[in-house]
Design a protein around this motif. Sequence first.
Motif, PDB file in Angstrom:
ATOM      1  N   MET A  23       0.793  -1.242   0.000  1.00 45.94           N
ATOM      2  CA  MET A  23       0.000   0.000   0.000  1.00 45.94           C
ATOM      3  C   MET A  23       0.820   1.283   0.000  1.00 45.94           C
ATOM      4  O   MET A  23       0.266   2.368  -0.143  1.00 45.94           O
ATOM      5  CB  MET A  23      -0.980   0.006   1.164  1.00 45.94           C
ATOM      6  N   GLY A  24       2.127   1.219   0.144  1.00 47.23           N
ATOM      7  CA  GLY A  24       2.955   2.423   0.060  1.00 47.23           C
ATOM      8  C   GLY A  24       3.892   2.560   1.232  1.00 47.23           C
ATOM      9  O   GLY A  24       3.596   2.073   2.312  1.00 47.23           O
ATOM     10  N   SER A  25       5.042   3.182   1.021  1.00 42.26           N
ATOM     11  CA  SER A  25       6.031   3.478   2.056  1.00 42.26           C
ATOM     12  C   SER A  25       7.413   2.987   1.635  1.00 42.26           C
ATOM     13  O   SER A  25       7.589   2.449   0.550  1.00 42.26           O
ATOM     14  CB  SER A  25       5.674   2.850   3.399  1.00 42.26           C
ATOM     15  N   ILE A  26       8.368   3.167   2.543  1.00 44.34           N
ATOM     16  CA  ILE A  26       9.690   2.575   2.397  1.00 44.34           C
ATOM     17  C   ILE A  26       9.963   1.772   3.665  1.00 44.34           C
ATOM     18  O   ILE A  26       9.789   2.273   4.773  1.00 44.34           O
ATOM     19  CB  ILE A  26      10.799   3.622   2.144  1.00 44.34           C
ATOM     20  N   THR A  27      10.326   0.520   3.479  1.00 42.79           N
ATOM     21  CA  THR A  27      10.721  -0.317   4.606  1.00 42.79           C
ATOM     22  C   THR A  27      12.227  -0.181   4.759  1.00 42.79           C
ATOM     23  O   THR A  27      12.974  -0.396   3.800  1.00 42.79           O
ATOM     24  CB  THR A  27      10.365  -1.796   4.353  1.00 42.79           C
ATOM     25  N   LEU A  28      12.653   0.199   5.970  1.00 41.89           N
ATOM     26  CA  LEU A  28      14.080   0.376   6.265  1.00 41.89           C
ATOM     27  C   LEU A  28      14.481  -0.502   7.436  1.00 41.89           C
ATOM     28  O   LEU A  28      13.725  -0.615   8.419  1.00 41.89           O
ATOM     29  CB  LEU A  28      14.373   1.841   6.637  1.00 41.89           C
ATOM     30  N   ASP A  29      15.657  -1.087   7.344  1.00 42.94           N
ATOM     31  CA  ASP A  29      16.252  -1.797   8.462  1.00 42.94           C
ATOM     32  C   ASP A  29      16.101  -0.914   9.706  1.00 42.94           C
ATOM     33  O   ASP A  29      16.449   0.267   9.696  1.00 42.94           O
ATOM     34  CB  ASP A  29      17.729  -2.043   8.136  1.00 42.94           C
ATOM     35  N   ALA A  63      13.263  -5.694   9.668  1.00 43.98           N
ATOM     36  CA  ALA A  63      14.034  -6.453  10.655  1.00 43.98           C
ATOM     37  C   ALA A  63      15.387  -5.787  10.901  1.00 43.98           C
ATOM     38  O   ALA A  63      16.095  -5.430   9.953  1.00 43.98           O
ATOM     39  CB  ALA A  63      14.231  -7.886  10.181  1.00 43.98           C
ATOM     40  N   GLU A  64      15.716  -5.627  12.171  1.00 41.85           N
ATOM     41  CA  GLU A  64      16.980  -4.992  12.538  1.00 41.85           C
ATOM     42  C   GLU A  64      18.160  -5.853  12.092  1.00 41.85           C
ATOM     43  O   GLU A  64      18.173  -7.057  12.301  1.00 41.85           O
ATOM     44  CB  GLU A  64      17.055  -4.753  14.050  1.00 41.85           C
ATOM     45  N   GLY A  65      19.130  -5.213  11.426  1.00 38.70           N
ATOM     46  CA  GLY A  65      20.318  -5.902  10.947  1.00 38.70           C
ATOM     47  C   GLY A  65      20.133  -6.593   9.605  1.00 38.70           C
ATOM     48  O   GLY A  65      21.076  -7.184   9.077  1.00 38.70           O
ATOM     49  N   SER A  66      18.931  -6.509   9.033  1.00 39.04           N
ATOM     50  CA  SER A  66      18.642  -7.208   7.776  1.00 39.04           C
ATOM     51  C   SER A  66      19.192  -6.482   6.548  1.00 39.04           C
ATOM     52  O   SER A  66      19.359  -7.087   5.495  1.00 39.04           O
ATOM     53  CB  SER A  66      17.128  -7.363   7.604  1.00 39.04           C
ATOM     54  N   GLY A  67      19.409  -5.169   6.667  1.00 44.37           N
ATOM     55  CA  GLY A  67      19.849  -4.384   5.525  1.00 44.37           C
ATOM     56  C   GLY A  67      18.730  -4.069   4.548  1.00 44.37           C
ATOM     57  O   GLY A  67      18.975  -3.520   3.478  1.00 44.37           O
ATOM     58  N   VAL A  68      17.482  -4.385   4.903  1.00 50.35           N
ATOM     59  CA  VAL A  68      16.366  -4.185   3.984  1.00 50.35           C
ATOM     60  C   VAL A  68      16.145  -2.705   3.674  1.00 50.35           C
ATOM     61  O   VAL A  68      16.186  -1.846   4.553  1.00 50.35           O
ATOM     62  CB  VAL A  68      15.063  -4.819   4.522  1.00 50.35           C
ATOM     63  N   VAL A  69      15.965  -2.441   2.388  1.00 46.34           N
ATOM     64  CA  VAL A  69      15.551  -1.134   1.879  1.00 46.34           C
ATOM     65  C   VAL A  69      14.580  -1.453   0.752  1.00 46.34           C
ATOM     66  O   VAL A  69      14.992  -1.801  -0.353  1.00 46.34           O
ATOM     67  CB  VAL A  69      16.749  -0.297   1.361  1.00 46.34           C
ATOM     68  N   CYS A  70      13.288  -1.393   1.068  1.00 51.60           N
ATOM     69  CA  CYS A  70      12.260  -1.804   0.117  1.00 51.60           C
ATOM     70  C   CYS A  70      11.305  -0.653  -0.158  1.00 51.60           C
ATOM     71  O   CYS A  70      10.702  -0.116   0.762  1.00 51.60           O
ATOM     72  CB  CYS A  70      11.477  -2.995   0.670  1.00 51.60           C
ATOM     73  N   LEU A  71      11.178  -0.288  -1.436  1.00 51.69           N
ATOM     74  CA  LEU A  71      10.212   0.721  -1.844  1.00 51.69           C
ATOM     75  C   LEU A  71       8.903   0.014  -2.137  1.00 51.69           C
ATOM     76  O   LEU A  71       8.860  -0.917  -2.928  1.00 51.69           O
ATOM     77  CB  LEU A  71      10.701   1.482  -3.074  1.00 51.69           C
ATOM     78  N   ASN A  72       7.847   0.463  -1.473  1.00 48.84           N
ATOM     79  CA  ASN A  72       6.543  -0.182  -1.548  1.00 48.84           C
ATOM     80  C   ASN A  72       5.537   0.698  -2.280  1.00 48.84           C
ATOM     81  O   ASN A  72       5.572   1.919  -2.156  1.00 48.84           O
ATOM     82  CB  ASN A  72       6.020  -0.452  -0.132  1.00 48.84           C
ATOM     83  N   GLY A  73       4.632   0.086  -3.004  1.00 51.63           N
ATOM     84  CA  GLY A  73       3.586   0.824  -3.689  1.00 51.63           C
ATOM     85  C   GLY A  73       4.123   1.585  -4.891  1.00 51.63           C
ATOM     86  O   GLY A  73       5.082   1.150  -5.545  1.00 51.63           O
ATOM     87  N   PRO A  74       3.550   2.752  -5.195  1.00 46.60           N
ATOM     88  CA  PRO A  74       3.926   3.495  -6.403  1.00 46.60           C
ATOM     89  C   PRO A  74       5.424   3.744  -6.591  1.00 46.60           C
ATOM     90  O   PRO A  74       5.902   3.670  -7.726  1.00 46.60           O
ATOM     91  CB  PRO A  74       3.149   4.810  -6.269  1.00 46.60           C
ATOM     92  N   PRO A  75       6.211   4.039  -5.521  1.00 44.40           N
ATOM     93  CA  PRO A  75       7.633   4.280  -5.789  1.00 44.40           C
ATOM     94  C   PRO A  75       8.375   3.061  -6.339  1.00 44.40           C
ATOM     95  O   PRO A  75       9.470   3.198  -6.879  1.00 44.40           O
ATOM     96  CB  PRO A  75       8.204   4.717  -4.443  1.00 44.40           C
TER      97      PRO A  75
END
Length: 136
Positions: A23-29, A63-75
Amino acid sequence: MLRKVCKGKLHRLHVTQADLNYMGSITLDAALMHATDIRPHEMVQITNLENGVLWQTYAIPGAEGSGVVCLNGPPARHFQPGDTIIVLSLGWMDEAEWESLRPNVVFVNEMNQITNVVTENPYEVWNELRDNTGRS
C-alpha cells in the motif's frame, strides 16, 4: 520563524526490494532508522541516484540488521533493487531547536550495514561561517 532542516541522512543505501502491490512506504532496516532518528510512519525524502527521481513517503521498520531497503507501492516503479539512494529525514524547527540540532549522517556498505556515523553541528558551522565572512 520555522526552518525546514535535514535532521538525519542515510547516505548511499542500496535498494534491496521493490513491492508494487504494497500500500505504500519505504521499509528500512530498524538499525538504520534508529541511527538517523527516523520514527515509524515519519515522512522521509528519497533521492534515486540512478535516475534522479525524488520521492516522499513514510518509513516503516524492517528487521533490525537485515539491511532491507524496500520501496513499496507506487515508488516501486521508480526505485529498483540495486539502485543507490539517499534518504533524508526532514523537520521544521525554530531557532532554539536548530541551535541544539545534531543530525547524524549514516554511511553504509553494499549490504546496507552501518560503517560510519558522522554527527554534524550546523550551529557551529554557521557561527564559523559568520566569523570568517564578518557577517552577523
